[in-house]
Design an enzyme around this catalytic site. Structure first.
Site, PDB file in Angstrom:
ATOM      1  N   LYS A 115       0.881  -1.283  -0.039  1.00 39.00           N
ATOM      2  CA  LYS A 115      -0.092   0.066  -0.029  1.00 39.00           C
ATOM      3  C   LYS A 115       0.911   1.286   0.183  1.00 39.00           C
ATOM      4  CE  LYS A 115      -4.512   0.660   0.859  1.00 39.00           C
ATOM      5  NZ  LYS A 115      -5.461  -0.478   0.561  1.00 39.00           N
TER       6      LYS A 115
HETATM    7  N1  GLU Z   1      -7.299  -0.476  -2.620  1.00 32.71           N
HETATM    8  C1  GLU Z   1      -8.269  -1.538  -2.843  1.00 32.71           C
HETATM    9  C2  GLU Z   1      -8.168  -2.257  -1.444  1.00 32.71           C
HETATM   10  O1  GLU Z   1      -7.974  -1.699  -0.669  1.00 32.71           O
HETATM   11  C3  GLU Z   1      -7.753  -2.200  -4.021  1.00 32.71           C
HETATM   12  C4  GLU Z   1      -6.613  -2.835  -4.145  1.00 32.71           C
HETATM   13  C5  GLU Z   1      -6.102  -3.323  -5.403  1.00 32.71           C
HETATM   14  O2  GLU Z   1      -6.874  -3.515  -6.297  1.00 32.71           O
HETATM   15  O3  GLU Z   1      -4.947  -3.879  -5.767  1.00 32.71           O
HETATM   16  O4  GLU Z   1      -8.521  -3.504  -1.434  1.00 32.71           O
END
Ligand code: GLU
Length: 430
Positions: A115
């Site tokens: 992230k």
């Molecule tokens: N931001 C989204 C999550 O927290 C999607 C992550 C992604 O698709 O890689 O799951």
């Protein structure tokens, strides 16, 4: 504020990182996790911090701070979103990266967890500035991301346009021969740029489907159930859209700007028409009344969908919650202390790593589609997403029943066991 007050505040207000570590410890004890693997999982593999300059519209240069935390990649390339938010710091990025590792594992995807994002308030910048900030951030990350290494996606305050800028910038840094096979460096792209039909609604669809299955198992229907949503971004909107189509009643909503209520139900599509041109703010919508934000979570309803930021349900409001189900559309909306109170009160929490996993499941299909040079129809995609969510949901439900544990613990048991197995099979190099 004196020093004592500062320490007290820190003790009371748990960070998302504290919460995720507590959740890991709880699971490690429940499954007697191999202590070596526990050591590895309690830390992140890499934490990248970049500072990068960007020219603003007024000609001045501002320096931004960006993060990418790569927690674990035993199951496959790092995967997870990028958020633009003034509160984002390294500890948040670490917690959110860990949640991605558990989420992809639980969903049975060949991915690890990561992230990141930029500490900024996007409302303070023009679209041109946001484009330059995003492109320069991508350039600063360089080959720390890549289609087989670490694949970002949208998260809070980022969207398909942000992903198109990242893909274009990343691909532009490659030789002409390599450009088009780097398109899957990000997912959540617009349809015309390799995006997946249905990726936009995937997370909200997963929230809706989890609730539908949850009530089905209790012999109940969604129709007539009353619910409230915190956050009216991509997740909140699509979840409410699918739920209302099924006959559930959406009657209160809260975002950073306003808290609105209409006992007879709020029109999801009218609220979207109002909020979209206002950068997702619901303030000023005339189809509902403003109410005191403090009383939002204690409204009388069947279920609550927190779909905004982390640590929203805490000791401060958990005891007053009347809903019997919390469907976590956001990542980490319930802190550990708040969770204890809810569980004691018989509330079921459909945990984030299950409830909002439709997004990363959609991302996986986008990645496969790009990798294979294919284009899939919306119907095909929704069937594939639904199948994966149903599998994960059934696994969690059965584990919770078998082991007599809450749903979050059940989800963690499945996710962490899968990771433990991969480590045991592969061993530790050298
Ligand atoms: N931001 C989204 C999550 O927290 C999607 C992550 C992604 O698709 O890689 O799951």
């Amino acid at each position: 504020m004196n020093d004592t007050a500062t320490i007290a505040d820190v003790q009371i207000k748990k960070s998302m990182y504290d919460n995720v570590l507590e959740q890991l410890s709880r699971t490690a004890e429940a499954i007697d996790l191999n202590p070596n693997i526990r050591k590895i999982l309690a830390l992140t593999n890499s934490e990248i911090i970049v500072y990068f300059p960007v020219k603003m519209d007024n000609g001045e240069v501002e320096v931004f701070k960006g993060y990418r935390v790569q927690h674990n990649n035993i199951l496959g390339p790092y995967k997870g979103g990028l958020r633009f938010h003034p509160s984002l710091d390294i500890n948040d990025a670490k917690a959110l990266a860990m949640w991605m590792t558990w989420k992809t594992s639980l969903a049975g995807l060949p991915y690890g967890g990561a992230k990141g994002g930029i500490q900024l308030n996007p409302r303070n910048y023009s679209v041109d500035e946001l484009e330059r900030i995003t492109r320069r951030f991508t350039y600063a990350l360089g080959d720390n991301i890549g289609p087989e290494l670490d694949i970002p996606a949208p998260d809070v305050n980022t969207n398909e346009q942000t992903m198109a800028w990242i893909a274009d910038t990343y691909m532009s840094t490659k030789s002409p021969l390599e450009r088009s096979n780097n398109k899957h460096v990000v997912t959540g792209k617009p349809l015309g740029t390799g995006g997946l039909a249905g990726r936009d609604r995937a997370t909200g669809f997963g929230v809706y489907l989890s609730l539908k299955m949850f009530y089905q198992h209790r012999g109940e229907e969604l129709s007539g159930k009353r619910f409230i949503v915190q956050g009216f971004g991509n997740v909140g909107y699509w979840a409410a859209h699918f739920l209302v189509n099924e006959g559930a009643v959406f009657y209160a909503v809260q975002d950073a700007h306003a808290t609105l209520i209409n006992e007879n139900g709020i029109s999801v599509e009218d609220l979207l028409d109002h909020s979209k041109p206002r950068l997702n703010s619901i303030k000023g919508f005339d189809g509902a009344e403003e109410m005191d934000p403090e009383n939002f979570f204690s409204l009388d309803c069947d279920f609550i969908i927190p779909a905004a930021l982390g640590n929203q349900i805490t000791t401060g409001n958990a005891a007053a919650i009347k809903a019997k189900v919390i469907a976590e559309g956001a990542n980490g909306p319930t802190d550990s202390e708040g969770e204890k109170i809810l569980l004691e009160n018989g509330v079921t929490i459909i945990p984030d790593i299950l409830c909002n996993s439709g997004g990363v499941i959609g991302s996986y299909f986008e990645w496969l589609q790009n990798r294979n040079g294919e284009i899939w129809s919306l119907d095909e995609v929704m069937v594939k997403i639904e199948k994966k969510i149903r599998e994960a949901f059934e696994n969690v439900r059965l584990t919770a029943e078998d082991k007599g544990v809450d749903w979050r613990t059940a989800a963690y048991i499945i996710a962490i066991k899968r990771i433990e197995m991969a480590y045991e099979q592969r061993g530790i190099f050298p």
